[in-house]
Design a protein around this motif. Structure first.
Motif, PDB file in Angstrom:
ATOM      1  N   VAL A 242      51.950  -0.504   8.229  1.00 41.62           N
ATOM      2  CA  VAL A 242      51.945  -1.672   7.253  1.00 41.62           C
ATOM      3  C   VAL A 242      52.393  -2.994   7.440  1.00 41.62           C
ATOM      4  N   GLU A 243      52.953  -3.477   8.602  1.00 42.16           N
ATOM      5  CA  GLU A 243      53.098  -4.485   9.297  1.00 42.16           C
ATOM      6  C   GLU A 243      51.820  -5.406   9.589  1.00 42.16           C
ATOM      7  N   GLU A 244      50.967  -4.341  10.619  1.00 44.39           N
ATOM      8  CA  GLU A 244      49.691  -4.966  10.802  1.00 44.39           C
ATOM      9  C   GLU A 244      48.682  -4.977   9.672  1.00 44.39           C
ATOM     10  N   LEU A 245      48.769  -4.201   8.770  1.00 45.88           N
ATOM     11  CA  LEU A 245      48.028  -4.323   7.442  1.00 45.88           C
ATOM     12  C   LEU A 245      48.336  -5.347   6.847  1.00 45.88           C
ATOM     13  N   SER A 246      49.631  -5.645   6.642  1.00 44.95           N
ATOM     14  CA  SER A 246      50.144  -6.837   5.752  1.00 44.95           C
ATOM     15  C   SER A 246      49.674  -8.098   6.486  1.00 44.95           C
ATOM     16  N   THR A 247      49.512  -8.162   7.773  1.00 46.27           N
ATOM     17  CA  THR A 247      49.406  -9.446   8.591  1.00 46.27           C
ATOM     18  C   THR A 247      47.796  -9.610   8.563  1.00 46.27           C
ATOM     19  N   VAL A 248      47.106  -8.643   8.268  1.00 47.08           N
ATOM     20  CA  VAL A 248      45.441  -8.761   8.032  1.00 47.08           C
ATOM     21  C   VAL A 248      45.250  -9.262   6.689  1.00 47.08           C
ATOM     22  N   LEU A 249      45.943  -8.717   5.783  1.00 43.54           N
ATOM     23  CA  LEU A 249      45.775  -9.039   4.358  1.00 43.54           C
ATOM     24  C   LEU A 249      45.951 -10.516   4.180  1.00 43.54           C
ATOM     25  N   LYS A 250      47.216 -10.938   4.729  1.00 43.27           N
ATOM     26  CA  LYS A 250      47.592 -12.313   4.497  1.00 43.27           C
ATOM     27  C   LYS A 250      46.850 -13.293   5.379  1.00 43.27           C
ATOM     28  N   LEU A 251      46.230 -12.797   6.345  1.00 48.81           N
ATOM     29  CA  LEU A 251      45.524 -13.866   7.072  1.00 48.81           C
ATOM     30  C   LEU A 251      44.016 -14.039   6.211  1.00 48.81           C
ATOM     31  N   ASN A 252      43.895 -13.097   5.304  1.00 42.69           N
ATOM     32  CA  ASN A 252      42.583 -13.092   4.599  1.00 42.69           C
ATOM     33  C   ASN A 252      42.775 -13.429   2.884  1.00 42.69           C
ATOM     34  N   GLY A 253      44.082 -14.274   2.747  1.00 35.67           N
ATOM     35  CA  GLY A 253      44.142 -14.865   1.494  1.00 35.67           C
ATOM     36  C   GLY A 253      45.100 -14.171   0.444  1.00 35.67           C
ATOM     37  N   VAL A 254      45.756 -13.189   1.084  1.00 34.06           N
ATOM     38  CA  VAL A 254      46.627 -12.380   0.061  1.00 34.06           C
ATOM     39  C   VAL A 254      48.157 -12.988   0.307  1.00 34.06           C
ATOM     40  N   ASP A 255      48.772 -13.524  -0.618  1.00 33.94           N
ATOM     41  CA  ASP A 255      50.225 -14.058  -0.456  1.00 33.94           C
ATOM     42  C   ASP A 255      51.137 -13.088  -0.436  1.00 33.94           C
ATOM     43  N   TYR A 256      51.098 -11.909  -1.095  1.00 31.12           N
ATOM     44  CA  TYR A 256      52.014 -10.905  -1.300  1.00 31.12           C
ATOM     45  C   TYR A 256      51.881  -9.629  -1.065  1.00 31.12           C
ATOM     46  N   VAL A 257      52.477  -8.770  -0.214  1.00 31.39           N
ATOM     47  CA  VAL A 257      51.995  -7.344  -0.009  1.00 31.39           C
ATOM     48  C   VAL A 257      53.286  -6.634  -0.398  1.00 31.39           C
ATOM     49  N   GLU A 258      53.257  -5.540  -1.107  1.00 33.66           N
ATOM     50  CA  GLU A 258      54.384  -4.789  -1.634  1.00 33.66           C
ATOM     51  C   GLU A 258      53.935  -3.320  -0.950  1.00 33.66           C
ATOM     52  N   LEU A 259      54.904  -2.569  -0.335  1.00 30.85           N
ATOM     53  CA  LEU A 259      54.714  -1.341   0.141  1.00 30.85           C
ATOM     54  C   LEU A 259      55.300  -0.155  -0.890  1.00 30.85           C
ATOM     55  N   LEU A 260      54.275   0.680  -1.363  1.00 35.02           N
ATOM     56  CA  LEU A 260      54.798   1.924  -1.922  1.00 35.02           C
ATOM     57  C   LEU A 260      54.639   3.063  -1.189  1.00 35.02           C
ATOM     58  N   CYS A 261      55.924   3.852  -0.824  1.00 32.57           N
ATOM     59  CA  CYS A 261      55.728   4.742   0.065  1.00 32.57           C
ATOM     60  C   CYS A 261      56.569   6.236  -0.305  1.00 32.57           C
ATOM     61  N   ILE A 262      55.939   7.142  -0.173  1.00 32.52           N
ATOM     62  CA  ILE A 262      56.504   8.525  -0.686  1.00 32.52           C
ATOM     63  C   ILE A 262      57.665   8.718   0.049  1.00 32.52           C
ATOM     64  N   ALA A 263      57.709   8.854   1.326  1.00 30.91           N
ATOM     65  CA  ALA A 263      58.728   9.062   2.216  1.00 30.91           C
ATOM     66  C   ALA A 263      58.853   8.416   3.551  1.00 30.91           C
ATOM     67  N   ARG A 264      60.165   8.251   3.906  1.00 31.67           N
ATOM     68  CA  ARG A 264      60.510   7.480   4.976  1.00 31.67           C
ATOM     69  C   ARG A 264      60.772   8.526   6.265  1.00 31.67           C
ATOM     70  N   ALA A 265      60.052   8.623   7.501  1.00 26.19           N
ATOM     71  CA  ALA A 265      60.363   9.527   8.361  1.00 26.19           C
ATOM     72  C   ALA A 265      61.685   9.057   8.914  1.00 26.19           C
ATOM     73  N   ARG A 266      62.418  10.289   9.346  1.00 27.84           N
ATOM     74  CA  ARG A 266      63.862   9.989  10.024  1.00 27.84           C
ATOM     75  C   ARG A 266      63.433   9.369  11.335  1.00 27.84           C
ATOM     76  N   GLY A 267      64.469   8.692  11.732  1.00 27.23           N
ATOM     77  CA  GLY A 267      64.600   8.098  13.160  1.00 27.23           C
ATOM     78  C   GLY A 267      63.312   7.078  13.256  1.00 27.23           C
ATOM     79  N   GLY A 268      62.730   6.614  12.297  1.00 26.77           N
ATOM     80  CA  GLY A 268      61.605   5.710  12.312  1.00 26.77           C
ATOM     81  C   GLY A 268      61.996   4.326  12.916  1.00 26.77           C
ATOM     82  N   SER A 269      63.228   3.971  12.945  1.00 25.86           N
ATOM     83  CA  SER A 269      63.549   2.700  13.234  1.00 25.86           C
ATOM     84  C   SER A 269      63.663   2.379  14.831  1.00 25.86           C
ATOM     85  N   THR A 270      63.307   3.553  15.379  1.00 22.92           N
ATOM     86  CA  THR A 270      63.206   3.371  17.188  1.00 22.92           C
ATOM     87  C   THR A 270      62.419   2.624  17.545  1.00 22.92           C
TER      88      THR A 270
END
Length: 90
Positions: free
Chosen positions: A62-90
């Motif tokens: 989502v970080e890379e997708l947001s970067t691409v969107l913002k480089l192409n004129g989008v000002d704000y990107v909101e993430l709507l996510c069903i689940a967060r994987a455990r240990g995902g911050s490693t």
């Protein structure tokens, strides 16, 4: 989108480079793996986008997708996510 009377863009972004499967990589490796992996398929006519995803692990995709969107004129990107994987911050 329909129930909220919002426009829906299906697949406005394409994967422009093959990447290694993310599940086997650390957070740092995931970011490196996805660098410049995506491109805009069609112009985005909106300044705010909601990105809907099933599972978020480290947030690298989502970080890379947001970067691409913002480089192409989008000002704000909101993430709507069903689940967060455990240990995902490693």
């Amino acid at each position: 989108a329909k129930s909220l009377s919002l426009p829906l863009l299906l697949d406005p972004i394409i994967r422009q480079k093959n990447t290694i499967e993310q599940s086997s990589l650390s957070a740092k490796e995931r970011r490196r793996n996805l660098k410049k992996a995506f491109a805009i398929r069609q112009p985005i006519p909106y300044k705010a986008i909601a990105n809907v995803d099933d599972v978020m692990t480290t947030g690298s995709t989502v970080e890379e997708l947001s970067t691409v969107l913002k480089l192409n004129g989008v000002d704000y990107v909101e993430l709507l996510c069903i689940a967060r994987a455990r240990g995902g911050s490693t």
